[in-house]
Structures are given as C-alpha cells and as structure tokens.
Design a protein around this motif. Sequence first.
Motif, PDB file in Angstrom:
ATOM      1  N   LEU A  44       0.214  -1.232   0.077  1.00 40.82           N
ATOM      2  CA  LEU A  44      -0.701  -0.029   0.168  1.00 40.82           C
ATOM      3  C   LEU A  44       0.890   1.330  -0.241  1.00 40.82           C
ATOM      4  CD1 LEU A  44      -2.124  -0.597   2.732  1.00 40.82           C
ATOM      5  CD2 LEU A  44      -2.696  -1.210   0.769  1.00 40.82           C
ATOM      6  N   PRO A  45       0.562   2.313  -0.955  1.00 41.48           N
ATOM      7  CA  PRO A  45       1.407   3.981  -0.670  1.00 41.48           C
ATOM      8  C   PRO A  45       1.647   3.777   1.107  1.00 41.48           C
ATOM      9  CG  PRO A  45      -0.273   3.793  -2.501  1.00 41.48           C
ATOM     10  CD  PRO A  45      -0.488   2.735  -1.844  1.00 41.48           C
ATOM     11  N   ALA A  46       2.084   4.665   1.158  1.00 45.44           N
ATOM     12  CA  ALA A  46       2.287   4.451   3.296  1.00 45.44           C
ATOM     13  C   ALA A  46       1.465   6.251   3.353  1.00 45.44           C
ATOM     14  CB  ALA A  46       3.858   5.579   3.037  1.00 45.44           C
ATOM     15  N   PRO A  47       0.417   6.913   2.681  1.00 41.02           N
ATOM     16  CA  PRO A  47      -1.222   7.808   3.594  1.00 41.02           C
ATOM     17  C   PRO A  47      -1.818   6.022   3.473  1.00 41.02           C
ATOM     18  CG  PRO A  47      -0.212   8.636   1.419  1.00 41.02           C
ATOM     19  CD  PRO A  47       1.253   7.147   1.628  1.00 41.02           C
ATOM     20  N   LEU A  48      -2.073   5.827   2.328  1.00 41.20           N
ATOM     21  CA  LEU A  48      -3.558   4.461   2.824  1.00 41.20           C
ATOM     22  C   LEU A  48      -2.667   3.618   3.793  1.00 41.20           C
ATOM     23  CD1 LEU A  48      -6.154   3.596   1.502  1.00 41.20           C
ATOM     24  CD2 LEU A  48      -4.598   2.323  -0.510  1.00 41.20           C
ATOM     25  N   ALA A  49      -1.730   3.435   3.792  1.00 43.89           N
ATOM     26  CA  ALA A  49      -1.367   1.806   5.019  1.00 43.89           C
ATOM     27  C   ALA A  49      -1.495   2.983   6.210  1.00 43.89           C
ATOM     28  CB  ALA A  49       0.560   1.703   4.607  1.00 43.89           C
ATOM     29  N   GLU A  50      -1.170   4.325   6.622  1.00 42.52           N
ATOM     30  CA  GLU A  50      -0.863   4.909   7.854  1.00 42.52           C
ATOM     31  C   GLU A  50      -2.484   4.761   8.482  1.00 42.52           C
ATOM     32  OE1 GLU A  50      -0.182   8.959   9.388  1.00 42.52           O
ATOM     33  OE2 GLU A  50       0.880   8.251   7.827  1.00 42.52           O
ATOM     34  N   ILE A  52      -0.765   2.493  -7.813  1.00 42.24           N
ATOM     35  CA  ILE A  52      -2.334   2.417  -7.253  1.00 42.24           C
ATOM     36  C   ILE A  52      -2.564   0.893  -7.872  1.00 42.24           C
ATOM     37  CG2 ILE A  52      -4.948   3.317  -8.591  1.00 42.24           C
ATOM     38  CD1 ILE A  52      -3.552   6.115  -7.946  1.00 42.24           C
ATOM     39  N   THR A  53      -2.137   0.750  -8.674  1.00 38.40           N
ATOM     40  CA  THR A  53      -2.653  -1.000  -9.534  1.00 38.40           C
ATOM     41  C   THR A  53      -2.023  -1.864  -8.807  1.00 38.40           C
ATOM     42  OG1 THR A  53      -1.785   0.339 -11.701  1.00 38.40           O
ATOM     43  CG2 THR A  53      -1.664  -2.168 -11.446  1.00 38.40           C
ATOM     44  N   ASP A  54      -0.738  -1.733  -7.774  1.00 36.88           N
ATOM     45  CA  ASP A  54      -0.637  -2.594  -6.770  1.00 36.88           C
ATOM     46  C   ASP A  54      -1.524  -2.856  -5.504  1.00 36.88           C
ATOM     47  OD1 ASP A  54       1.223  -3.873  -8.713  1.00 36.88           O
ATOM     48  OD2 ASP A  54       2.895  -1.820  -7.141  1.00 36.88           O
ATOM     49  N   VAL A  55      -1.912  -2.168  -5.125  1.00 36.90           N
ATOM     50  CA  VAL A  55      -2.975  -2.041  -4.283  1.00 36.90           C
ATOM     51  C   VAL A  55      -3.978  -3.477  -4.714  1.00 36.90           C
ATOM     52  CG1 VAL A  55      -5.125  -0.895  -2.918  1.00 36.90           C
ATOM     53  CG2 VAL A  55      -3.027   0.272  -4.135  1.00 36.90           C
ATOM     54  N   PRO A  56      -4.249  -3.969  -2.970  1.00 42.57           N
ATOM     55  CA  PRO A  56      -4.517  -5.053  -3.307  1.00 42.57           C
ATOM     56  C   PRO A  56      -6.213  -4.870  -3.352  1.00 42.57           C
ATOM     57  CG  PRO A  56      -2.942  -5.569  -1.247  1.00 42.57           C
ATOM     58  CD  PRO A  56      -2.900  -4.368  -1.861  1.00 42.57           C
ATOM     59  N   SER A  57      -6.702  -5.048  -4.195  1.00 42.52           N
ATOM     60  CA  SER A  57      -8.906  -4.841  -4.350  1.00 42.52           C
ATOM     61  C   SER A  57      -9.497  -5.320  -3.559  1.00 42.52           C
ATOM     62  CB  SER A  57      -8.935  -5.675  -5.872  1.00 42.52           C
ATOM     63  OG  SER A  57      -8.676  -5.588  -6.556  1.00 42.52           O
ATOM     64  N   ASP A  58      -8.818  -5.935  -2.326  1.00 40.46           N
ATOM     65  CA  ASP A  58      -9.528  -6.068  -1.259  1.00 40.46           C
ATOM     66  C   ASP A  58      -8.434  -5.444   0.125  1.00 40.46           C
ATOM     67  OD1 ASP A  58      -7.105  -8.028  -0.674  1.00 40.46           O
ATOM     68  OD2 ASP A  58      -8.681  -9.638  -0.370  1.00 40.46           O
ATOM     69  N   PHE A  59      -7.850  -4.412  -0.015  1.00 44.42           N
ATOM     70  CA  PHE A  59      -6.986  -4.231   1.109  1.00 44.42           C
ATOM     71  C   PHE A  59      -8.676  -3.411   1.790  1.00 44.42           C
ATOM     72  CE2 PHE A  59      -8.372   0.052  -0.510  1.00 44.42           C
ATOM     73  CZ  PHE A  59      -8.674   1.178   0.321  1.00 44.42           C
ATOM     74  N   PHE A  60     -10.045  -2.766   2.157  1.00 46.06           N
ATOM     75  CA  PHE A  60     -10.243  -2.759   2.307  1.00 46.06           C
ATOM     76  C   PHE A  60     -10.934  -3.328   3.811  1.00 46.06           C
ATOM     77  CE2 PHE A  60     -12.884  -3.889  -0.887  1.00 46.06           C
ATOM     78  CZ  PHE A  60     -13.515  -4.758  -0.319  1.00 46.06           C
ATOM     79  N   GLN A  99      -9.190   3.233 -14.926  1.00 46.73           N
ATOM     80  CA  GLN A  99      -9.157   4.502 -15.588  1.00 46.73           C
ATOM     81  C   GLN A  99      -7.127   5.027 -15.669  1.00 46.73           C
ATOM     82  OE1 GLN A  99     -11.786   7.856 -14.607  1.00 46.73           O
ATOM     83  NE2 GLN A  99     -13.170   6.456 -13.872  1.00 46.73           N
ATOM     84  N   VAL A 100      -6.777   4.320 -14.332  1.00 47.04           N
ATOM     85  CA  VAL A 100      -5.322   4.385 -14.391  1.00 47.04           C
ATOM     86  C   VAL A 100      -4.824   3.690 -15.219  1.00 47.04           C
ATOM     87  CG1 VAL A 100      -3.241   4.131 -13.341  1.00 47.04           C
ATOM     88  CG2 VAL A 100      -5.287   4.989 -12.382  1.00 47.04           C
ATOM     89  N   ALA A 101      -5.368   2.148 -16.522  1.00 50.59           N
ATOM     90  CA  ALA A 101      -4.332   1.628 -16.534  1.00 50.59           C
ATOM     91  C   ALA A 101      -5.021   1.820 -18.045  1.00 50.59           C
ATOM     92  CB  ALA A 101      -5.385  -0.347 -16.753  1.00 50.59           C
ATOM     93  N   GLU A 102      -5.881   3.148 -18.064  1.00 50.99           N
ATOM     94  CA  GLU A 102      -6.777   2.315 -19.566  1.00 50.99           C
ATOM     95  C   GLU A 102      -5.809   4.375 -19.934  1.00 50.99           C
ATOM     96  OE1 GLU A 102     -11.408   3.667 -19.527  1.00 50.99           O
ATOM     97  OE2 GLU A 102     -11.161   1.554 -19.713  1.00 50.99           O
ATOM     98  N   GLN A 103      -5.595   4.963 -18.964  1.00 48.49           N
ATOM     99  CA  GLN A 103      -4.595   5.995 -19.126  1.00 48.49           C
ATOM    100  C   GLN A 103      -3.280   5.813 -19.304  1.00 48.49           C
ATOM    101  OE1 GLN A 103      -6.200   9.909 -17.329  1.00 48.49           O
ATOM    102  NE2 GLN A 103      -8.275   8.386 -16.313  1.00 48.49           N
ATOM    103  N   THR A 104      -2.896   5.035 -18.884  1.00 48.96           N
ATOM    104  CA  THR A 104      -1.653   5.022 -18.867  1.00 48.96           C
ATOM    105  C   THR A 104      -0.462   4.281 -20.024  1.00 48.96           C
ATOM    106  OG1 THR A 104      -0.866   3.590 -17.525  1.00 48.96           O
ATOM    107  CG2 THR A 104      -1.096   5.531 -16.295  1.00 48.96           C
ATOM    108  N   GLY A 105      -2.334   3.049 -20.264  1.00 53.24           N
ATOM    109  CA  GLY A 105      -1.859   1.713 -21.184  1.00 53.24           C
ATOM    110  C   GLY A 105      -1.024   0.564 -20.824  1.00 53.24           C
TER     111      GLY A 105
END
Length: 141
Positions: free
Chosen positions: A3-9, A99-107, A134-140
């Motif tokens: 998780l990115p540090a802010p989300l992990a916190e 963002i792509t690496d965040v597990p889909s069930d992190f919540f 949207q990230v995947a579409e915009q970054t290819g």
Amino acid sequence: MTLPAPLAEIVDDFSALADPDKVTLLLEFSSELPDIPASMQTEAMEPVPECQSPIFLSVDATDSSSVKLYFSAPPEAPTTRGFASILHQGLDGASAQEITDVPSDFFHDLGLASVISPLRLRGMAGMLARIKRQVAEQTGA
C-alpha cells in the motif's frame, strides 16, 4: 500487502480502533472529502453503481508518477463520502504503479465489516476497481 504510505497509515489507524470508534473515524473522513474543481462537471465523471448513494469519480493519470483523483458524493451519504475520502487521502498523488499494486480487497483490513454492511463495502471495492481501470486505460498498462 503493498500500500502507498498514506493508505497504509489510514489502514493502521482504523485497525487500532474499537468498532464504535471506526464508525466515528469514517464519519470524520466523510467531512474531509474535497470538492471537485469548479471546472469539472459531475456528468463527465464515471458513476459507481455498486454504491448505494450516487457517487462519481474521475482519474487524471496523465502524469503517471502523480495520479490525481476526484470524487463527487452527496453530503447526505456519509459512509460513501467516507470511503471516497479514504481513497482520496490514501491514493491521490500516488504513482500509477502504486495504485495498480493496491490489493482489490485492502479495505477488509480497515476492519469495517463488523460495523458496515457488505453492500456498502462492495461500493468501496467498486470505487477502487474503477480507479485502477481508469489508471490502466490512461497509462496504457
């Protein structure tokens, strides 16, 4: 879990609380969701039908090193706004890869399943799935 540090916190903050306090913290997050920029139209944003309340989101990944997230959720939907605010505070400014690496069930690690209905939690999963798409579409990616 990656998780990115802010989300992990945020996950750590929730996991350290008793159930009633988790609800209070979620409501605090709901009041912290920033408004969308005046130039952005809700109609141009993507709806999240998994949410019980009308919520819309938009992702700007033109700079893949710092993705920008925008959410529109009504004030009378504090749970939905809280989820959106958690994602905003935890992921806004993160890289596309983070963002792509965040597990889909992190919540699930927030520990809200005992105080929030599964239907509402599915709404948060829907928001994250749309952000990732949207990230995947915009970054290819």
